[in-house]
Scaffold this motif. Structure first.
Motif, mmCIF file in Angstrom:
data_model
loop_
_atom_site.group_PDB
_atom_site.id
_atom_site.type_symbol
_atom_site.label_atom_id
_atom_site.label_comp_id
_atom_site.label_asym_id
_atom_site.label_seq_id
_atom_site.Cartn_x
_atom_site.Cartn_y
_atom_site.Cartn_z
ATOM 1 N N ASP A 77 -9.005 7.353 0.380
ATOM 2 C CA ASP A 77 -7.634 7.764 0.070
ATOM 3 C C ASP A 77 -6.819 7.770 1.356
ATOM 4 O OD1 ASP A 77 -8.013 8.395 -2.733
ATOM 5 O OD2 ASP A 77 -9.186 10.115 -2.049
ATOM 6 N N ASP A 79 -3.266 9.470 2.448
ATOM 7 C CA ASP A 79 -2.209 10.346 1.958
ATOM 8 C C ASP A 79 -0.879 10.023 2.633
ATOM 9 O OD1 ASP A 79 -2.488 11.432 4.467
ATOM 10 O OD2 ASP A 79 -3.176 13.395 3.784
ATOM 11 N N ASP A 115 -7.134 4.103 -2.493
ATOM 12 C CA ASP A 115 -6.034 4.785 -3.176
ATOM 13 C C ASP A 115 -5.047 5.248 -2.111
ATOM 14 O OD1 ASP A 115 -4.338 6.149 -4.809
ATOM 15 O OD2 ASP A 115 -5.732 7.767 -5.301
#
Length: 154
Positions: A77, A79, A115
């Motif tokens: 991920d 962010d 992601d």
């Protein structure tokens, strides 16, 4: 044989004068350019249509039912603040590169799902993708891409 007129008779002619009543306006449309354009378009369609409708027949084998893919999947991920999280744990760039090298060398061929937050800087995501490529990871998936579309729509 006809005799040529003497030059003096040419000099004595009256100069040409335009008389509006002698040539009425022509009401017909010149269709030659229209026909030319029609022929050009016709040839373009004759050339372009077969390219768009050309199909390559492929005989693919039917899917074989089998066990579900049980290979491990890791999640990376990114962010909005630019932090990388490997399976939910914050990792530094150097540690991330090491994990990617281990992932690429794993004989089980695990997959990596990336992601990225829609607000994350593109430059950072691009650098991490370059790290993934340099490490030799071949099984990469992108998840939750709808957030990028939402970020662009804002």
């Amino acid at each position: 044989m006809t005799a040529a007129r003497p030059a003096s008779s040419r000099r004595n002619r009256a100069p040409f004068r335009y008389r509006p009543d002698s040539h009425p306006p022509i009401a017909a449309i010149n269709t030659t350019p229209l026909i030319d354009m029609m022929l050009v378009l016709l040839i373009m369609f004759i050339v372009a249509i077969p390219l768009g409708t050309h199909k390559v027949p492929l005989d693919l084998p039917p899917p074989v039912p089998g066990p579900a893919d049980t290979r491990p999947v890791h999640r990376l991920d990114i962010d909005a603040a630019g932090q990388a999280l490997w399976d939910g744990r914050v990792v530094a760039r150097e540690e991330l590169r090491g994990r990617l090298a281990v992932l690429a060398a794993d004989p089980a061929q695990p997959a990596l799902n990336l992601d990225a937050d829609g607000a994350a800087r593109y430059e950072l995501v691009d650098e991490i993708l370059a790290d993934v490529q340099r490490a030799g990871v071949t099984r990469l998936g992108f998840v939750n891409n709808a957030r990028f579309a939402e970020a662009i729509a804002r």
